[in-house]
Write an enzyme that holds these catalytic residues in place. Structure first.
Site, PDB file in Angstrom:
ATOM      1  N   LYS A 142       0.740  -1.216  -0.110  1.00  0.00           N
ATOM      2  CA  LYS A 142      -0.033   0.109  -0.003  1.00  0.00           C
ATOM      3  C   LYS A 142       0.721   1.247   0.092  1.00  0.00           C
ATOM      4  O   LYS A 142       0.696   2.264  -0.617  1.00  0.00           O
ATOM      5  CB  LYS A 142      -0.921  -0.060   1.206  1.00  0.00           C
ATOM      6  CG  LYS A 142      -1.627  -1.300   1.356  1.00  0.00           C
ATOM      7  CD  LYS A 142      -2.990  -1.065   2.373  1.00  0.00           C
ATOM      8  CE  LYS A 142      -2.051  -1.231   3.892  1.00  0.00           C
ATOM      9  NZ  LYS A 142      -1.243  -2.240   4.178  1.00  0.00           N
TER      10      LYS A 142
ATOM     11  N   ARG B  68      -9.629   0.674   9.070  1.00  0.00           N
ATOM     12  CA  ARG B  68      -9.162  -0.786   9.606  1.00  0.00           C
ATOM     13  C   ARG B  68     -10.163  -1.754  10.178  1.00  0.00           C
ATOM     14  O   ARG B  68      -9.996  -2.628  10.600  1.00  0.00           O
ATOM     15  CB  ARG B  68      -7.929  -0.688  10.192  1.00  0.00           C
ATOM     16  CG  ARG B  68      -6.676  -0.823   9.365  1.00  0.00           C
ATOM     17  CD  ARG B  68      -5.630  -0.476  10.470  1.00  0.00           C
ATOM     18  NE  ARG B  68      -4.364  -1.259  10.366  1.00  0.00           N
ATOM     19  CZ  ARG B  68      -3.388  -0.722   9.404  1.00  0.00           C
ATOM     20  NH1 ARG B  68      -3.211   0.483   8.740  1.00  0.00           N
ATOM     21  NH2 ARG B  68      -1.984  -1.370   9.265  1.00  0.00           N
TER      22      ARG B  68
ATOM     23  N   ARG C 240      11.510  -5.685   5.348  1.00  0.00           N
ATOM     24  CA  ARG C 240      11.283  -3.961   5.010  1.00  0.00           C
ATOM     25  C   ARG C 240      12.103  -3.052   5.764  1.00  0.00           C
ATOM     26  O   ARG C 240      12.814  -3.355   6.764  1.00  0.00           O
ATOM     27  CB  ARG C 240       9.783  -3.680   5.495  1.00  0.00           C
ATOM     28  CG  ARG C 240       9.537  -2.276   5.377  1.00  0.00           C
ATOM     29  CD  ARG C 240       8.117  -2.043   5.221  1.00  0.00           C
ATOM     30  NE  ARG C 240       7.432  -2.193   6.408  1.00  0.00           N
ATOM     31  CZ  ARG C 240       6.039  -2.220   6.570  1.00  0.00           C
ATOM     32  NH1 ARG C 240       5.189  -1.736   5.118  1.00  0.00           N
ATOM     33  NH2 ARG C 240       5.313  -2.529   7.473  1.00  0.00           N
TER      34      ARG C 240
ATOM     35  N   ARG D 263      11.506  -0.617  11.047  1.00  0.00           N
ATOM     36  CA  ARG D 263      10.129  -0.315  11.906  1.00  0.00           C
ATOM     37  C   ARG D 263      10.250  -1.347  13.232  1.00  0.00           C
ATOM     38  O   ARG D 263      10.401  -2.327  12.994  1.00  0.00           O
ATOM     39  CB  ARG D 263       8.859  -0.545  11.372  1.00  0.00           C
ATOM     40  CG  ARG D 263       8.713   0.962  10.704  1.00  0.00           C
ATOM     41  CD  ARG D 263       7.476   0.618   9.634  1.00  0.00           C
ATOM     42  NE  ARG D 263       6.197  -0.002  10.242  1.00  0.00           N
ATOM     43  CZ  ARG D 263       5.135   0.005   9.535  1.00  0.00           C
ATOM     44  NH1 ARG D 263       4.670   0.595   8.383  1.00  0.00           N
ATOM     45  NH2 ARG D 263       4.232  -0.621  10.351  1.00  0.00           N
TER      46      ARG D 263
ATOM     47  N   ARG E 109      -0.189  -8.743  13.726  1.00  0.00           N
ATOM     48  CA  ARG E 109      -0.791  -7.825  12.987  1.00  0.00           C
ATOM     49  C   ARG E 109      -1.568  -8.493  11.842  1.00  0.00           C
ATOM     50  O   ARG E 109      -2.816  -8.032  11.450  1.00  0.00           O
ATOM     51  CB  ARG E 109       0.296  -6.709  12.167  1.00  0.00           C
ATOM     52  CG  ARG E 109       0.701  -5.689  13.316  1.00  0.00           C
ATOM     53  CD  ARG E 109       2.288  -5.313  12.783  1.00  0.00           C
ATOM     54  NE  ARG E 109       2.195  -4.525  11.568  1.00  0.00           N
ATOM     55  CZ  ARG E 109       3.354  -4.318  10.842  1.00  0.00           C
ATOM     56  NH1 ARG E 109       4.563  -4.899  11.232  1.00  0.00           N
ATOM     57  NH2 ARG E 109       3.234  -3.730   9.459  1.00  0.00           N
TER      58      ARG E 109
HETATM   59  P1  ADP Z   1       2.356  -1.843   3.180  1.00  0.00           P
HETATM   60  O1  ADP Z   1       2.130  -0.411   3.128  1.00  0.00           O
HETATM   61  O2  ADP Z   1       1.174  -2.446   2.685  1.00  0.00           O
HETATM   62  O3  ADP Z   1       2.428  -2.218   4.455  1.00  0.00           O
HETATM   63  P2  ADP Z   1       4.959  -1.457   1.685  1.00  0.00           P
HETATM   64  O4  ADP Z   1       4.531  -0.704   0.604  1.00  0.00           O
HETATM   65  O5  ADP Z   1       5.506  -0.911   2.823  1.00  0.00           O
HETATM   66  O6  ADP Z   1       3.661  -2.172   2.421  1.00  0.00           O
HETATM   67  O7  ADP Z   1       5.660  -2.948   1.548  1.00  0.00           O
HETATM   68  C1  ADP Z   1       6.164  -3.989   2.258  1.00  0.00           C
HETATM   69  C2  ADP Z   1       7.331  -4.534   1.824  1.00  0.00           C
HETATM   70  O8  ADP Z   1       7.308  -5.161   0.675  1.00  0.00           O
HETATM   71  C3  ADP Z   1       8.575  -3.373   1.661  1.00  0.00           C
HETATM   72  O9  ADP Z   1       9.732  -3.999   1.821  1.00  0.00           O
HETATM   73  C4  ADP Z   1       8.540  -3.257   0.130  1.00  0.00           C
HETATM   74  O10 ADP Z   1       9.740  -2.803  -0.333  1.00  0.00           O
HETATM   75  C5  ADP Z   1       8.221  -4.657  -0.309  1.00  0.00           C
HETATM   76  N1  ADP Z   1       7.305  -4.688  -1.535  1.00  0.00           N
HETATM   77  C6  ADP Z   1       6.473  -3.680  -1.894  1.00  0.00           C
HETATM   78  N2  ADP Z   1       5.822  -4.298  -3.060  1.00  0.00           N
HETATM   79  C7  ADP Z   1       6.546  -5.292  -3.625  1.00  0.00           C
HETATM   80  C8  ADP Z   1       6.337  -6.164  -4.579  1.00  0.00           C
HETATM   81  N3  ADP Z   1       5.268  -5.928  -5.612  1.00  0.00           N
HETATM   82  N4  ADP Z   1       7.150  -7.180  -4.722  1.00  0.00           N
HETATM   83  C9  ADP Z   1       8.112  -7.381  -3.559  1.00  0.00           C
HETATM   84  N5  ADP Z   1       8.197  -6.815  -2.523  1.00  0.00           N
HETATM   85  C10 ADP Z   1       7.267  -5.463  -2.635  1.00  0.00           C
HETATM   86  P1  ADP Z   2       1.119  -1.601   7.661  1.00  0.00           P
HETATM   87  O1  ADP Z   2       2.435  -1.923   7.286  1.00  0.00           O
HETATM   88  O2  ADP Z   2       0.602  -2.893   8.385  1.00  0.00           O
HETATM   89  O3  ADP Z   2      -0.016  -1.553   6.626  1.00  0.00           O
HETATM   90  P2  ADP Z   2       0.577   0.948   9.106  1.00  0.00           P
HETATM   91  O4  ADP Z   2       1.830   1.709   8.713  1.00  0.00           O
HETATM   92  O5  ADP Z   2      -0.393   1.115   8.167  1.00  0.00           O
HETATM   93  O6  ADP Z   2       1.333  -0.518   8.727  1.00  0.00           O
HETATM   94  O7  ADP Z   2       0.248   0.736  10.500  1.00  0.00           O
HETATM   95  C1  ADP Z   2       0.939   0.595  11.631  1.00  0.00           C
HETATM   96  C2  ADP Z   2       0.264   0.372  12.997  1.00  0.00           C
HETATM   97  O8  ADP Z   2      -0.249   1.834  13.072  1.00  0.00           O
HETATM   98  C3  ADP Z   2      -1.037  -0.401  12.888  1.00  0.00           C
HETATM   99  O9  ADP Z   2      -0.336  -1.713  13.280  1.00  0.00           O
HETATM  100  C4  ADP Z   2      -1.787   0.326  14.010  1.00  0.00           C
HETATM  101  O10 ADP Z   2      -1.105  -0.082  15.302  1.00  0.00           O
HETATM  102  C5  ADP Z   2      -1.669   1.524  13.645  1.00  0.00           C
HETATM  103  N1  ADP Z   2      -2.591   2.038  12.827  1.00  0.00           N
HETATM  104  C6  ADP Z   2      -2.355   2.520  11.476  1.00  0.00           C
HETATM  105  N2  ADP Z   2      -3.751   2.760  10.737  1.00  0.00           N
HETATM  106  C7  ADP Z   2      -4.504   2.534  11.673  1.00  0.00           C
HETATM  107  C8  ADP Z   2      -6.263   2.787  11.556  1.00  0.00           C
HETATM  108  N3  ADP Z   2      -6.700   3.179  10.616  1.00  0.00           N
HETATM  109  N4  ADP Z   2      -6.744   2.432  13.097  1.00  0.00           N
HETATM  110  C9  ADP Z   2      -5.917   1.856  14.071  1.00  0.00           C
HETATM  111  N5  ADP Z   2      -4.807   1.783  14.002  1.00  0.00           N
HETATM  112  C10 ADP Z   2      -3.983   2.095  13.206  1.00  0.00           C
END
Ligand code: ADP
Ligand code: ADP
Ligand code: ZN
Length: 212
Positions: A15, A91, A125, A158, A169
């Site tokens: 995302k 969420r 990551r 992180r 999670r």
């Molecule tokens: P989210 O915001 O949904 O948690 P991220 O965009 O941070 O996800 O991506 C999670 C991890 O996967 C990061 O380390 C990113 O570099 C990697 N990643 C993202 N998209 C891809 C993909 N299409 N293929 C492989 N790795 C990916």
């Molecule tokens: P992910 O890589 O899991 O998509 P995010 O960066 O979106 O991670 O979220 C990290 C953490 O921040 C979550 O595990 C939660 O604790 C908190 N968080 C983020 N967005 C929300 C939300 N919409 N509602 C509640 N908690 C949230």
């Protein structure tokens, strides 16, 4: 008027990676509760009737931060955005209900990725603490190891990207957020995109949806 895009998917689905690209390509604001909360991890929320006293305590445990806190963040961010890509919210179904009272949506895109792949992505990551860019030690390495391509800052892992917290999670996602995906599916506005291609392939697929 700018588009209103919602990007849904489990932790690690891509995302953040895709939101950044969409924001650049379509000139949208990237609204992300995760980054907003990380910037306010130590905020005092003890006045609210909550279990923990800071957002960071929930985040480090892999639990959801209370709705009251995140709803306020999103409401504020959306009120000043024209077009946006929203990532990390809603969420749970209560947040989805709240969002429907704040704004309308042009597209809801769900990135689907297998659980094993999610664990590999999250534990590898690395993120930039300055500009928010996301990398992966194996799948998306920066040009110079440990250094952000975009701004030169030192990359970090992180606190919640440890295997144990990642599993929690994913459990919290299944329990609270999977029903949100079903909610939009039932409304008929959900488009599912295979999140397991390369980042470029996934981006093409999402851009096609946004262009429609
Ligand atoms: P989210 O915001 O949904 O948690 P991220 O965009 O941070 O996800 O991506 C999670 C991890 O996967 C990061 O380390 C990113 O570099 C990697 N990643 C993202 N998209 C891809 C993909 N299409 N293929 C492989 N790795 C990916
Ligand atoms: P992910 O890589 O899991 O998509 P995010 O960066 O979106 O991670 O979220 C990290 C953490 O921040 C979550 O595990 C939660 O604790 C908190 N968080 C983020 N967005 C929300 C939300 N919409 N509602 C509640 N908690 C949230
Ligand atoms: Zn950076």
């Amino acid at each position: 008027m700018g588009k209103h895009i919602l990007l849904l998917g489990p932790p690690g689905a891509g995302k953040g990676t895709q939101s950044k690209r969409l924001a650049d390509e379509f000139d949208l604001e990237h609204v992300t509760t995760g980054d907003a909360l990380r910037a306010n991890k130590e905020m005092d929320i003890s006045e609210m009737d909550t279990e923990y006293d800071t957002p960071g305590a929930y985040m480090d445990a892999g639990e959801l931060v209370p709705d009251e806190v995140v709803n306020a963040i999103v409401e504020e961010a959306l009120s000043s955005a024209d077009g946006y890509v929203l990532d990390g919210y809603p969420r749970n179904l209560e947040q989805a209900e709240e969002l429907s009272g704040m704004t309308d949506l042009d597209a809801v895109v769900y990135l689907s990725v297998d659980n094993d792949e999610l664990v590999d992505r999250l534990t590898g990551r690395r993120v930039c603490p300055d500009c928010g860019a996301s990398y992966h030690v194996e799948f998306e390495p920066p040009e110079e190891s440990g250094v952000c391509d975009e701004c030169g800052a030192e990359l970090v892992q992180r606190d919640d990207d440890t295997e144990e917290t990642v599993r929690e999670r994913l459990r919290v996602y299944e329990e609270n957020t999977a029903p949100v995906v079903e909610h939009y599916r039932e409304e008929g506005i959900l488009v599912e995109v295979d999140g397991e291609g390369t980042p470029d392939e996934v981006f093409e697929a999402i851009a096609d949806v946004v262009d429609q």
